[in-house]
Design a protein around this motif. Structure first.
Motif, PDB file in Angstrom:
ATOM      1  N   LEU A  70       0.816  -1.221   0.000  1.00 51.05           N
ATOM      2  CA  LEU A  70       0.000   0.000   0.000  1.00 51.05           C
ATOM      3  C   LEU A  70       0.850   1.272   0.000  1.00 51.05           C
ATOM      4  O   LEU A  70       0.373   2.338  -0.387  1.00 51.05           O
ATOM      5  N   LEU A  71       2.086   1.166   0.419  1.00 53.17           N
ATOM      6  CA  LEU A  71       2.950   2.343   0.482  1.00 53.17           C
ATOM      7  C   LEU A  71       3.413   2.808  -0.887  1.00 53.17           C
ATOM      8  O   LEU A  71       3.827   3.952  -1.048  1.00 53.17           O
ATOM      9  N   GLN A  72       3.343   1.936  -1.889  1.00 52.85           N
ATOM     10  CA  GLN A  72       3.871   2.257  -3.216  1.00 52.85           C
ATOM     11  C   GLN A  72       2.822   2.275  -4.323  1.00 52.85           C
ATOM     12  O   GLN A  72       3.117   2.684  -5.432  1.00 52.85           O
ATOM     13  N   ASP A  73       1.618   1.838  -4.038  1.00 52.10           N
ATOM     14  CA  ASP A  73       0.599   1.666  -5.073  1.00 52.10           C
ATOM     15  C   ASP A  73      -0.562   2.632  -4.830  1.00 52.10           C
ATOM     16  O   ASP A  73      -1.388   2.411  -3.946  1.00 52.10           O
ATOM     17  N   VAL A  74      -0.629   3.691  -5.641  1.00 46.50           N
ATOM     18  CA  VAL A  74      -1.645   4.729  -5.433  1.00 46.50           C
ATOM     19  C   VAL A  74      -3.063   4.227  -5.680  1.00 46.50           C
ATOM     20  O   VAL A  74      -4.009   4.768  -5.123  1.00 46.50           O
ATOM     21  N   LYS A  75      -3.232   3.201  -6.496  1.00 48.65           N
ATOM     22  CA  LYS A  75      -4.557   2.610  -6.684  1.00 48.65           C
ATOM     23  C   LYS A  75      -4.934   1.784  -5.463  1.00 48.65           C
ATOM     24  O   LYS A  75      -6.060   1.857  -4.977  1.00 48.65           O
ATOM     25  N   VAL A  85       3.067   8.172  -2.401  1.00 50.46           N
ATOM     26  CA  VAL A  85       3.802   6.948  -2.092  1.00 50.46           C
ATOM     27  C   VAL A  85       4.766   7.307  -0.974  1.00 50.46           C
ATOM     28  O   VAL A  85       5.182   8.459  -0.845  1.00 50.46           O
ATOM     29  N   VAL A  86       5.089   6.348  -0.159  1.00 49.82           N
ATOM     30  CA  VAL A  86       6.028   6.571   0.934  1.00 49.82           C
ATOM     31  C   VAL A  86       7.420   6.252   0.420  1.00 49.82           C
ATOM     32  O   VAL A  86       7.689   5.138  -0.027  1.00 49.82           O
ATOM     33  N   LYS A  87       8.294   7.248   0.470  1.00 49.23           N
ATOM     34  CA  LYS A  87       9.656   7.076  -0.019  1.00 49.23           C
ATOM     35  C   LYS A  87      10.641   6.864   1.127  1.00 49.23           C
ATOM     36  O   LYS A  87      11.769   6.458   0.898  1.00 49.23           O
ATOM     37  N   ALA A  88      10.202   7.121   2.338  1.00 56.77           N
ATOM     38  CA  ALA A  88      11.075   6.970   3.510  1.00 56.77           C
ATOM     39  C   ALA A  88      11.267   5.485   3.806  1.00 56.77           C
ATOM     40  O   ALA A  88      10.433   4.652   3.449  1.00 56.77           O
ATOM     41  N   PRO A  89      12.354   5.160   4.473  1.00 54.14           N
ATOM     42  CA  PRO A  89      12.542   3.756   4.856  1.00 54.14           C
ATOM     43  C   PRO A  89      11.503   3.318   5.878  1.00 54.14           C
ATOM     44  O   PRO A  89      11.067   4.104   6.719  1.00 54.14           O
ATOM     45  N   VAL A  90      11.077   2.073   5.769  1.00 52.75           N
ATOM     46  CA  VAL A  90      10.093   1.517   6.700  1.00 52.75           C
ATOM     47  C   VAL A  90      10.667   0.247   7.321  1.00 52.75           C
ATOM     48  O   VAL A  90      11.545  -0.404   6.757  1.00 52.75           O
ATOM     49  N   THR A  91      10.135  -0.088   8.479  1.00 52.61           N
ATOM     50  CA  THR A  91      10.524  -1.309   9.180  1.00 52.61           C
ATOM     51  C   THR A  91       9.297  -2.190   9.306  1.00 52.61           C
ATOM     52  O   THR A  91       8.236  -1.715   9.685  1.00 52.61           O
ATOM     53  N   ILE A  92       9.457  -3.454   8.976  1.00 53.65           N
ATOM     54  CA  ILE A  92       8.372  -4.414   9.129  1.00 53.65           C
ATOM     55  C   ILE A  92       8.205  -4.698  10.617  1.00 53.65           C
ATOM     56  O   ILE A  92       9.174  -4.964  11.330  1.00 53.65           O
ATOM     57  N   SER A  93       6.967  -4.644  11.080  1.00 55.40           N
ATOM     58  CA  SER A  93       6.690  -4.875  12.495  1.00 55.40           C
ATOM     59  C   SER A  93       6.959  -6.321  12.872  1.00 55.40           C
ATOM     60  O   SER A  93       6.922  -7.221  12.040  1.00 55.40           O
TER      61      SER A  93
END
Length: 131
Positions: free
Chosen positions: A13-18, A29-37
């Motif tokens: 969901l962070l990369q797909d605007v649809k 879209v989220v371009k920042a680094p993310v951590t999987i919970s």
């Protein structure tokens, strides 16, 4: 510059605007680094229990801080209501399973939803028509 944590089922969901439905508003879209919970995490002095509650979206979760006795319920649980499950990536079936998990909680906590007023688990178990 704030760390971002997400359940792996919502990573797409962070990369797909649809998929994240921002295509209908201001696409993002989220371009920042993310951590999987992880199911249990320690962030600074906070013990965090990640409660996966799919339905509103595949990675819907409630975040429980046991020492503080607080749950951040996001779009899973609201005062007197629950999150919608009529979006393309939502699931009524998964929502019902997640509500069943909430009904089994054997503790009370203050609940801070993603929208609206705070509540408690006990108040929701007694008064929320979805539970």
């Amino acid at each position: 510059h704030c760390p971002i944590y997400i359940h792996h089922d919502d990573l797409f969901l962070l990369q797909d605007v649809k998929a994240n439905l921002s295509v209908y508003e201001k696409p993002f879209v989220v371009k920042a680094p993310v951590t999987i919970s992880e199911k249990k995490m320690q962030i600074n002095n906070f013990e965090i229990v990640w409660l996966h509650m799919p339905g509103h979206c595949p990675g819907s979760s409630m975040i429980y801080l046991p020492k503080e006795n607080i749950i951040f319920s996001g779009d899973v649980l609201f005062k007197g209501s629950i999150g919608r499950f009529d979006f393309p990536n939502s699931s009524k079936h998964d929502t019902n399973i997640s509500l069943g998990k909430i009904k089994e909680f054997d503790f009370d906590a203050i609940v801070y939803p993603g929208h609206g007023a705070s509540t408690t688990l006990q108040d929701e178990l007694l008064n929320n028509p979805y539970l």
